[in-house]
Design an enzyme around this catalytic site. Sequence first.
Site, PDB file in Angstrom:
ATOM      1  N   TYR A  53       0.844  -1.186   0.000  1.00  0.00           N
ATOM      2  CA  TYR A  53       0.000   0.000   0.000  1.00  0.00           C
ATOM      3  C   TYR A  53       0.885   1.244   0.000  1.00  0.00           C
ATOM      4  O   TYR A  53       1.272   1.787   1.040  1.00  0.00           O
ATOM      5  CB  TYR A  53      -0.940  -0.005   1.210  1.00  0.00           C
ATOM      6  CG  TYR A  53      -1.980  -1.103   1.181  1.00  0.00           C
ATOM      7  CD1 TYR A  53      -2.246  -1.825   0.019  1.00  0.00           C
ATOM      8  CD2 TYR A  53      -2.706  -1.428   2.317  1.00  0.00           C
ATOM      9  CE1 TYR A  53      -3.200  -2.830  -0.003  1.00  0.00           C
ATOM     10  CE2 TYR A  53      -3.669  -2.431   2.305  1.00  0.00           C
ATOM     11  CZ  TYR A  53      -3.906  -3.129   1.146  1.00  0.00           C
ATOM     12  OH  TYR A  53      -4.846  -4.128   1.137  1.00  0.00           O
ATOM     13  N   HIS A 129      -0.741 -12.217   0.328  1.00  0.00           N
ATOM     14  CA  HIS A 129      -1.610 -11.222  -0.298  1.00  0.00           C
ATOM     15  C   HIS A 129      -2.344 -11.731  -1.545  1.00  0.00           C
ATOM     16  O   HIS A 129      -3.525 -11.473  -1.722  1.00  0.00           O
ATOM     17  CB  HIS A 129      -0.784  -9.983  -0.668  1.00  0.00           C
ATOM     18  CG  HIS A 129      -1.583  -8.731  -0.784  1.00  0.00           C
ATOM     19  ND1 HIS A 129      -1.063  -7.486  -0.553  1.00  0.00           N
ATOM     20  CD2 HIS A 129      -2.881  -8.511  -1.110  1.00  0.00           C
ATOM     21  CE1 HIS A 129      -1.994  -6.562  -0.735  1.00  0.00           C
ATOM     22  NE2 HIS A 129      -3.103  -7.163  -1.080  1.00  0.00           N
ATOM     23  N   SER A 209     -12.778  -4.189   0.305  1.00  0.00           N
ATOM     24  CA  SER A 209     -13.700  -3.368  -0.499  1.00  0.00           C
ATOM     25  C   SER A 209     -15.144  -3.765  -0.230  1.00  0.00           C
ATOM     26  O   SER A 209     -15.924  -4.009  -1.160  1.00  0.00           O
ATOM     27  CB  SER A 209     -13.379  -3.485  -1.991  1.00  0.00           C
ATOM     28  OG  SER A 209     -12.191  -2.812  -2.318  1.00  0.00           O
ATOM     29  N   PRO A 210     -15.565  -3.819   1.039  1.00  0.00           N
ATOM     30  CA  PRO A 210     -16.923  -4.278   1.359  1.00  0.00           C
ATOM     31  C   PRO A 210     -18.015  -3.320   0.912  1.00  0.00           C
ATOM     32  O   PRO A 210     -19.190  -3.682   0.938  1.00  0.00           O
ATOM     33  CB  PRO A 210     -16.893  -4.403   2.888  1.00  0.00           C
ATOM     34  CG  PRO A 210     -15.877  -3.398   3.320  1.00  0.00           C
ATOM     35  CD  PRO A 210     -14.818  -3.445   2.257  1.00  0.00           C
ATOM     36  N   LEU A 211     -17.620  -2.112   0.490  1.00  0.00           N
ATOM     37  CA  LEU A 211     -18.595  -1.142  -0.009  1.00  0.00           C
ATOM     38  C   LEU A 211     -18.490  -0.966  -1.520  1.00  0.00           C
ATOM     39  O   LEU A 211     -19.088  -0.049  -2.089  1.00  0.00           O
ATOM     40  CB  LEU A 211     -18.416   0.205   0.704  1.00  0.00           C
ATOM     41  CG  LEU A 211     -18.556   0.158   2.227  1.00  0.00           C
ATOM     42  CD1 LEU A 211     -18.269   1.515   2.841  1.00  0.00           C
ATOM     43  CD2 LEU A 211     -19.951  -0.332   2.633  1.00  0.00           C
ATOM     44  N   GLY A 212     -17.712  -1.833  -2.174  1.00  0.00           N
ATOM     45  CA  GLY A 212     -17.614  -1.785  -3.626  1.00  0.00           C
ATOM     46  C   GLY A 212     -16.379  -1.128  -4.176  1.00  0.00           C
ATOM     47  O   GLY A 212     -16.239  -0.994  -5.393  1.00  0.00           O
ATOM     48  N   GLY A 213     -15.464  -0.710  -3.302  1.00  0.00           N
ATOM     49  CA  GLY A 213     -14.223  -0.109  -3.770  1.00  0.00           C
ATOM     50  C   GLY A 213     -14.226   1.401  -3.633  1.00  0.00           C
ATOM     51  O   GLY A 213     -15.275   2.045  -3.536  1.00  0.00           O
TER      52      GLY A 213
END
Length: 292
Positions: A53, A129, A209-213
């Site tokens: 990251y 990863h 990305s649980p909200l779509g990214g």
Amino acid sequence: MKQRVIGDVSVSAIGLGGMPMSIEGRPDERRSIATIHAALEAGVTLIDTADAYHLAGHDEVGHNEELIARAVREYHGDTAEVLIATKGGHLRPEPGPWAQNGRPEYLKEAAKASAKRLGVDTIGLYQFHRPDPSVPYADSVGALAELLDEGVIRMAGISNADPDQIRTANEVLDGRLASVQNQFSPKFRSSEPELELCDELGIAFLPWSPLGGIANAADLGTAYEDFAYIARDRGVSPQVIALAWELQKSDVVIPIPGASRPQSILDSVTAATVKLRPEDVARLDASQPAAA
């Protein structure tokens, strides 16, 4: 904050994903640290990072690890229960597609470098990863087994894995696979088999990305009208409903929404208090993207 379990460690039901604080479009450092401190203040005890990251093509491997470690050190409260999870085996040597390196010798050195950046003798949770097509998967996971045995890491996990790889990893680790981190959201549901397998085996499933990214999270309610409808009914954001829906999939699910603003993570953590009705869950399970 409600709790869930990774391995033998209790953590907050909602974690914090650190990636947006270090890749392209990242905020200034002060805002990132304020975001981490807001999460800690709200009871978040799981923070997810990775050595990859950072800005692509820049000599700053581990930027996010160092940022999170510094923010946790500078926090005024007790951080003894905070679990920092990091990952290795993914690389960003230049702009464009990310690269992989799953060679056991590389992963072992990468883990030790991550421990140094995090300022710890033992990493709480270290995750492979992404599979490297050029290296047998069992060989890569074997490096995690050695790291466990050597005390470099306390728990081992994998990311971006399919069901066969989950089973292989758990076998190589002699039943010590603690977590699987796969993409899962209203937009991306193809990891449902992996979630179900983790539920069966009692392994923590960490949706990334649980909200779509990053590019789509703000528009989740527009893209998925059922989530917006239930959000209006409950007086919360569509993003909170998405996280609550994921939490109700299984007790092994621990979403790790990325954030780079205090407001974002403070909204996300409220999902742990939302209980959806069975009919709500059924509606969300069946939801489709809004017509263009």
